[in-house]
Design an enzyme around this catalytic site. Structure first.
Site, mmCIF file in Angstrom:
data_model
loop_
_atom_site.group_PDB
_atom_site.id
_atom_site.type_symbol
_atom_site.label_atom_id
_atom_site.label_comp_id
_atom_site.label_asym_id
_atom_site.label_seq_id
_atom_site.Cartn_x
_atom_site.Cartn_y
_atom_site.Cartn_z
ATOM 1 N N SER A 7 -8.388 -51.495 38.007
ATOM 2 C CA SER A 7 -6.946 -51.794 37.983
ATOM 3 C C SER A 7 -6.775 -53.298 38.134
ATOM 4 O O SER A 7 -7.151 -53.878 39.160
ATOM 5 C CB SER A 7 -6.242 -51.086 39.138
ATOM 6 O OG SER A 7 -4.987 -51.711 39.347
ATOM 7 N N HIS A 32 -7.099 -50.508 33.472
ATOM 8 C CA HIS A 32 -5.927 -49.808 34.033
ATOM 9 C C HIS A 32 -4.844 -50.846 34.325
ATOM 10 O O HIS A 32 -5.074 -51.818 35.047
ATOM 11 C CB HIS A 32 -6.334 -49.054 35.292
ATOM 12 C CG HIS A 32 -5.248 -48.209 35.879
ATOM 13 N ND1 HIS A 32 -4.899 -46.976 35.366
ATOM 14 C CD2 HIS A 32 -4.412 -48.419 36.932
ATOM 15 C CE1 HIS A 32 -3.915 -46.460 36.085
ATOM 16 N NE2 HIS A 32 -3.588 -47.322 37.033
ATOM 17 N N ASP A 34 -1.134 -51.547 35.658
ATOM 18 C CA ASP A 34 -0.091 -50.992 36.523
ATOM 19 C C ASP A 34 1.244 -51.697 36.322
ATOM 20 O O ASP A 34 1.371 -52.885 36.605
ATOM 21 C CB ASP A 34 -0.515 -51.130 37.993
ATOM 22 C CG ASP A 34 -1.575 -50.123 38.382
ATOM 23 O OD1 ASP A 34 -1.360 -48.921 38.132
ATOM 24 O OD2 ASP A 34 -2.614 -50.538 38.930
ATOM 25 N N MET A 36 5.070 -51.938 37.457
ATOM 26 C CA MET A 36 5.994 -51.590 38.552
ATOM 27 C C MET A 36 7.304 -52.345 38.364
ATOM 28 O O MET A 36 7.308 -53.502 37.949
ATOM 29 C CB MET A 36 5.363 -51.968 39.892
ATOM 30 C CG MET A 36 3.998 -51.341 40.125
ATOM 31 S SD MET A 36 3.394 -51.722 41.768
ATOM 32 C CE MET A 36 1.730 -51.043 41.665
ATOM 33 N N HIS A 65 -0.125 -47.492 33.182
ATOM 34 C CA HIS A 65 0.431 -46.589 34.203
ATOM 35 C C HIS A 65 1.837 -47.079 34.513
ATOM 36 O O HIS A 65 2.011 -48.078 35.208
ATOM 37 C CB HIS A 65 -0.496 -46.642 35.432
ATOM 38 C CG HIS A 65 0.013 -45.869 36.610
ATOM 39 N ND1 HIS A 65 -0.568 -45.979 37.860
ATOM 40 C CD2 HIS A 65 1.035 -44.971 36.737
ATOM 41 C CE1 HIS A 65 0.081 -45.179 38.705
ATOM 42 N NE2 HIS A 65 1.057 -44.576 38.047
ATOM 43 N N MET A 67 5.084 -47.143 36.370
ATOM 44 C CA MET A 67 5.802 -46.780 37.594
ATOM 45 C C MET A 67 7.193 -47.397 37.453
ATOM 46 O O MET A 67 7.540 -48.372 38.124
ATOM 47 C CB MET A 67 5.047 -47.311 38.815
ATOM 48 C CG MET A 67 3.756 -46.545 39.089
ATOM 49 S SD MET A 67 2.594 -47.438 40.130
ATOM 50 C CE MET A 67 1.735 -48.400 38.890
ATOM 51 N N MET A 136 -2.475 -39.261 41.835
ATOM 52 C CA MET A 136 -2.389 -40.396 42.756
ATOM 53 C C MET A 136 -2.944 -39.983 44.117
ATOM 54 O O MET A 136 -2.519 -38.978 44.687
ATOM 55 C CB MET A 136 -0.931 -40.847 42.956
ATOM 56 C CG MET A 136 -0.240 -41.439 41.748
ATOM 57 S SD MET A 136 -0.995 -42.901 41.063
ATOM 58 C CE MET A 136 -0.960 -44.039 42.444
ATOM 59 N N ASP A 174 -6.376 -42.204 41.089
ATOM 60 C CA ASP A 174 -5.903 -43.580 41.283
ATOM 61 C C ASP A 174 -5.476 -43.788 42.727
ATOM 62 O O ASP A 174 -4.522 -43.152 43.185
ATOM 63 C CB ASP A 174 -4.725 -43.820 40.323
ATOM 64 C CG ASP A 174 -4.225 -45.257 40.318
ATOM 65 O OD1 ASP A 174 -4.815 -46.115 40.995
ATOM 66 O OD2 ASP A 174 -3.215 -45.503 39.619
HETATM 67 C C1 DX5 Z 1 -1.001 -48.132 42.933
HETATM 68 C C2 DX5 Z 1 -1.648 -48.355 41.589
HETATM 69 C C3 DX5 Z 1 -3.110 -48.384 41.605
HETATM 70 C C4 DX5 Z 1 -3.722 -49.458 42.458
HETATM 71 C C5 DX5 Z 1 -5.024 -48.947 42.973
HETATM 72 O O1 DX5 Z 1 0.348 -47.895 42.770
HETATM 73 O O2 DX5 Z 1 -1.257 -47.350 40.685
HETATM 74 O O3 DX5 Z 1 -3.646 -48.414 40.289
HETATM 75 O O4 DX5 Z 1 -3.952 -50.647 41.780
HETATM 76 O O5 DX5 Z 1 -5.539 -49.893 43.841
HETATM 77 P P1 DX5 Z 1 -6.720 -49.553 44.838
HETATM 78 O O6 DX5 Z 1 -7.900 -49.136 44.020
HETATM 79 O O7 DX5 Z 1 -6.923 -50.838 45.563
HETATM 80 O O8 DX5 Z 1 -6.227 -48.450 45.738
HETATM 81 ZN ZN ZN Z 2 -2.299 -47.191 38.718
#
Ligand code: DX5
Ligand code: ZN
Length: 225
Positions: A7, A32, A34, A36, A65, A67, A136, A174
């Site tokens: 990620s 990956h 992310d 947000m 991903h 969010m 998750m 994840d």
């Molecule tokens: C959290 C993300 C993850 C995050 C995971 O909301 O979706 O992808 O980056 O990070 P680690 O591996 O540090 O838990």
């Molecule tokens: Zn993620």
């Protein structure tokens, strides 16, 4: 058979291009990504412009991903920016079957994401249309959180449903994935492993950042399964 998906949330954003090519050169399979929005989750990250900027750096799958809420408006932008997989949270979509269809019409693989408290019944009528289920193992919004063990039970349940469907559907985990728990997570049924802080923190003291040893250590654990 197992895929490792760093990620980039935990990468050094001032050197994002290098941080991506370095993990791929070190043996990672998937990037990956992310997204947000400071609305669905209490944090704000990266969008389609960054996806478009990193697309030429690698042939690896970019696993977006989302969010974000609402979801549908932004899907075509990520498809045009070169995303290969787009995953969304069912609570963030008003019409989940429509969202899955939209992702596929845009030429991407479609994934559905389950928060620790989200029931699996969202899969009931759409599993066959999905290419990926993402469980998750932390509440979404931040890297570096602790793995929630209940996610293992959920993985096992989804693995059964995927196997019963006879479809080729990826099962991704994840949150809080580390060298010391990845084997147990694989045994529970996951085949694709997101790891942010475990990978990026391991390389940050070397110059240039090197990720070979942590990715080899993750693979060595998977080889024991
Ligand atoms: C959290 C993300 C993850 C995050 C995971 O909301 O979706 O992808 O980056 O990070 P680690 O591996 O540090 O838990
Ligand atoms: Zn993620």
């Amino acid at each position: 058979m197992y895929r490792i998906a760093p990620s980039i949330l935990s990468a050094n954003f001032a050197k994002l291009g290098e941080e991506i090519t370095n993990v791929i050169d070190a043996g990672a399979d998937i990037i990956h990504f992310d997204v947000m929005d400071n609305h669905y989750v209490p944090n704000l990250t990266i969008g389609p412009l960054i996806c478009e900027a990193i697309r030429p750096l690698t042939d690896a799958v970019i696993d977006v991903h989302l969010m974000v809420e609402p979801v549908d408006r932004i899907i075509p932008d990520f498809a045009k920016a070169g995303a290969n997989i787009i995953s969304f949270h069912p609570e963030a979509s008003r019409h989940i079957d429509r969202t899955i269809g939209l992702i596929k019409d845009e030429g991407c693989k479609a994934g559905m994401v389950f928060n620790p408290g989200t029931p699996l019944h969202y899969l009931d009528h759409v599993l066959d249309k999905l290419d990926l289920v993402l469980i998750m193992s932390v509440n979404p919004g931040f890297g570096g959180q602790k793995f929630i063990p209940e996610a293992l039970t959920k993985l096992t349940a989804v693995r059964k449903r995927i196997n019963a469907s006879g479809k080729d559907i990826m099962l991704e985990i994840d949150g809080g994935v580390k060298v010391d728990n990845i084997a147990e997570i694989a045994r529970a049924g996951a085949d694709t492993f997101v790891a942010g802080s475990a990978i990026y923190n391991a390389g940050k003291d070397s110059d240039p950042h090197r990720y070979d040893s942590v990715i080899s250590a993750l693979r060595a654990e998977l080889n024991k399964v």
